[in-house]
Design a protein around this motif. Structure first.
Motif, mmCIF file in Angstrom:
data_model
loop_
_atom_site.group_PDB
_atom_site.id
_atom_site.type_symbol
_atom_site.label_atom_id
_atom_site.label_comp_id
_atom_site.label_asym_id
_atom_site.label_seq_id
_atom_site.Cartn_x
_atom_site.Cartn_y
_atom_site.Cartn_z
ATOM 1 N N GLU A 44 -0.125 -1.777 2.984
ATOM 2 C CA GLU A 44 0.016 -0.431 2.425
ATOM 3 C C GLU A 44 1.457 -0.146 2.021
ATOM 4 O O GLU A 44 1.715 0.512 1.006
ATOM 5 C CB GLU A 44 -0.464 0.616 3.429
ATOM 6 C CG GLU A 44 -0.432 2.037 2.897
ATOM 7 C CD GLU A 44 -1.214 2.215 1.602
ATOM 8 O OE1 GLU A 44 -0.799 3.061 0.783
ATOM 9 O OE2 GLU A 44 -2.227 1.522 1.411
ATOM 10 N N ARG A 47 1.917 -1.880 -1.273
ATOM 11 C CA ARG A 47 1.158 -1.191 -2.325
ATOM 12 C C ARG A 47 1.900 0.073 -2.796
ATOM 13 O O ARG A 47 2.018 0.331 -3.988
ATOM 14 C CB ARG A 47 -0.239 -0.832 -1.833
ATOM 15 C CG ARG A 47 -1.147 -0.286 -2.940
ATOM 16 C CD ARG A 47 -2.531 0.025 -2.412
ATOM 17 N NE ARG A 47 -3.112 -1.119 -1.740
ATOM 18 C CZ ARG A 47 -3.658 -2.160 -2.376
ATOM 19 N NH1 ARG A 47 -3.686 -2.173 -3.698
ATOM 20 N NH2 ARG A 47 -4.156 -3.172 -1.693
ATOM 21 N N ARG A 48 2.393 0.858 -1.845
ATOM 22 C CA ARG A 48 3.121 2.072 -2.225
ATOM 23 C C ARG A 48 4.350 1.727 -3.063
ATOM 24 O O ARG A 48 4.658 2.415 -4.043
ATOM 25 C CB ARG A 48 3.552 2.847 -0.973
ATOM 26 C CG ARG A 48 2.431 3.582 -0.280
ATOM 27 C CD ARG A 48 2.986 4.698 0.611
ATOM 28 N NE ARG A 48 3.947 4.209 1.582
ATOM 29 C CZ ARG A 48 3.622 3.831 2.824
ATOM 30 N NH1 ARG A 48 2.357 3.887 3.231
ATOM 31 N NH2 ARG A 48 4.547 3.399 3.654
ATOM 32 N N LYS A 49 5.051 0.675 -2.684
ATOM 33 C CA LYS A 49 6.263 0.281 -3.412
ATOM 34 C C LYS A 49 5.957 -0.123 -4.846
ATOM 35 O O LYS A 49 6.630 0.307 -5.786
ATOM 36 C CB LYS A 49 6.979 -0.845 -2.674
ATOM 37 C CG LYS A 49 8.118 -1.483 -3.446
ATOM 38 C CD LYS A 49 9.167 -0.489 -3.896
ATOM 39 C CE LYS A 49 10.010 0.002 -2.758
ATOM 40 N NZ LYS A 49 11.151 0.860 -3.226
ATOM 41 N N GLU A 52 4.838 2.881 -6.971
ATOM 42 C CA GLU A 52 6.008 3.707 -7.274
ATOM 43 C C GLU A 52 6.869 3.068 -8.355
ATOM 44 O O GLU A 52 7.320 3.742 -9.293
ATOM 45 C CB GLU A 52 6.821 3.909 -5.993
ATOM 46 C CG GLU A 52 8.161 4.591 -6.179
ATOM 47 C CD GLU A 52 9.036 4.458 -4.942
ATOM 48 O OE1 GLU A 52 10.237 4.180 -5.098
ATOM 49 O OE2 GLU A 52 8.515 4.608 -3.823
#
Length: 249
Positions: A44, A47-49, A52
């Motif tokens: 996760e 994935r967020r990185k 973004e």
């Protein structure tokens, strides 16, 4: 972009690295960490990185579309995010357009996200042949070169204790990436993964036939940042740099 299955990932060392995949639009990452350091939350965080980062680049490219289209070095007109500036600088050093370093950027940023949030001993982020790695032990990297008789027969020995390094491979005959060349594999190792990515593309563009291998190996001398370079074109191979090259069974 049409997805191409990456069967070579099945050969990654599953004892040394515990692997998982994270995908978002065109970005498809394989992440390997030493088994003792693995945590479920890593997926996760990565994935967020990458979501973004993709959003940041999309917003910028919408305001300056030529950044994504240029095949030659490009100077930003509008205010660019730091990541786009890094892409442009690395690609300009290699003499190509900024998107020639985008895969290396996503590999590195995914790696940094893990290193900032977790304690790991070893780490590999692979993005379509472009790798950001943190290595403590020696690693023999087998080079996939499509239909060449030398494919997976040659290994680059990444020495123990090298720390962070970029290992990038470009090909004109394998995979979905754009190339002007006909090399089966051009593998470049640098400290900077963005530069390794850009140089693999740039040098690969110059290999039109086996006869070009020696000339391109010679041109690599212009780039002292290259720690190791391996070129495979059909049955011809060219090697330069300080790393040991090993014949594999």
């Amino acid at each position: 972009m049409k997805y191409e299955q990456r069967f070579y990932r099945n050969k990654f060392n599953s004892q040394r690295f515990r692997g998982f995949q994270v995908s978002h639009r065109e970005t498809d990452l394989w992440i390997g960490v030493d088994p003792d350091s693995f945590e479920n939350e890593m997926e996760e965080v990565v994935r967020r990185k990458i979501v973004e980062l993709r959003q940041k680049l999309d917003v910028y490219i919408e305001s300056e579309p030529q950044f994504a289209k240029s095949l030659i070095p490009y100077n930003s007109v509008n205010a660019a995010p730091a990541e786009a500036k890094e892409m442009a600088q690395a690609a300009a050093r290699a003499g190509i357009g900024p998107m020639g370093s985008v895969a290396g950027l996503f590999s590195r940023e995914a790696g940094r996200a893990i290193l900032e949030n977790f304690s790991v001993k070893e780490l590999v982020i692979e993005n379509g042949g472009d790798i950001f790695a943190l290595l403590k032990k020696e690693l023999v990297l087998s080079v996939f070169a499509g239909s060449s008789p030398l494919s997976e027969k040659i290994g680059i020995v990444i020495p123990a204790g090298i720390g962070e390094v970029g290992i990038c491979t470009s090909a004109g005959t394998v995979g979905p990436s754009f190339s002007f060349g006909k090399a089966d594999a051009v593998a470049v190792i640098c400290r900077d993964v963005l530069l390794a990515d850009a140089l693999a593309t740039a040098l690969g563009n110059e290999v039109k036939s086996p006869e070009d291998v020696e000339k391109v190996i010679g041109r690599a001398e212009e780039f002292p940042e290259i720690l190791s370079l391996l070129i495979i074109c059909k049955d011809k191979v060219g090697i330069t740099g300080g790393f040991e090259i090993k014949l594999l069974k």
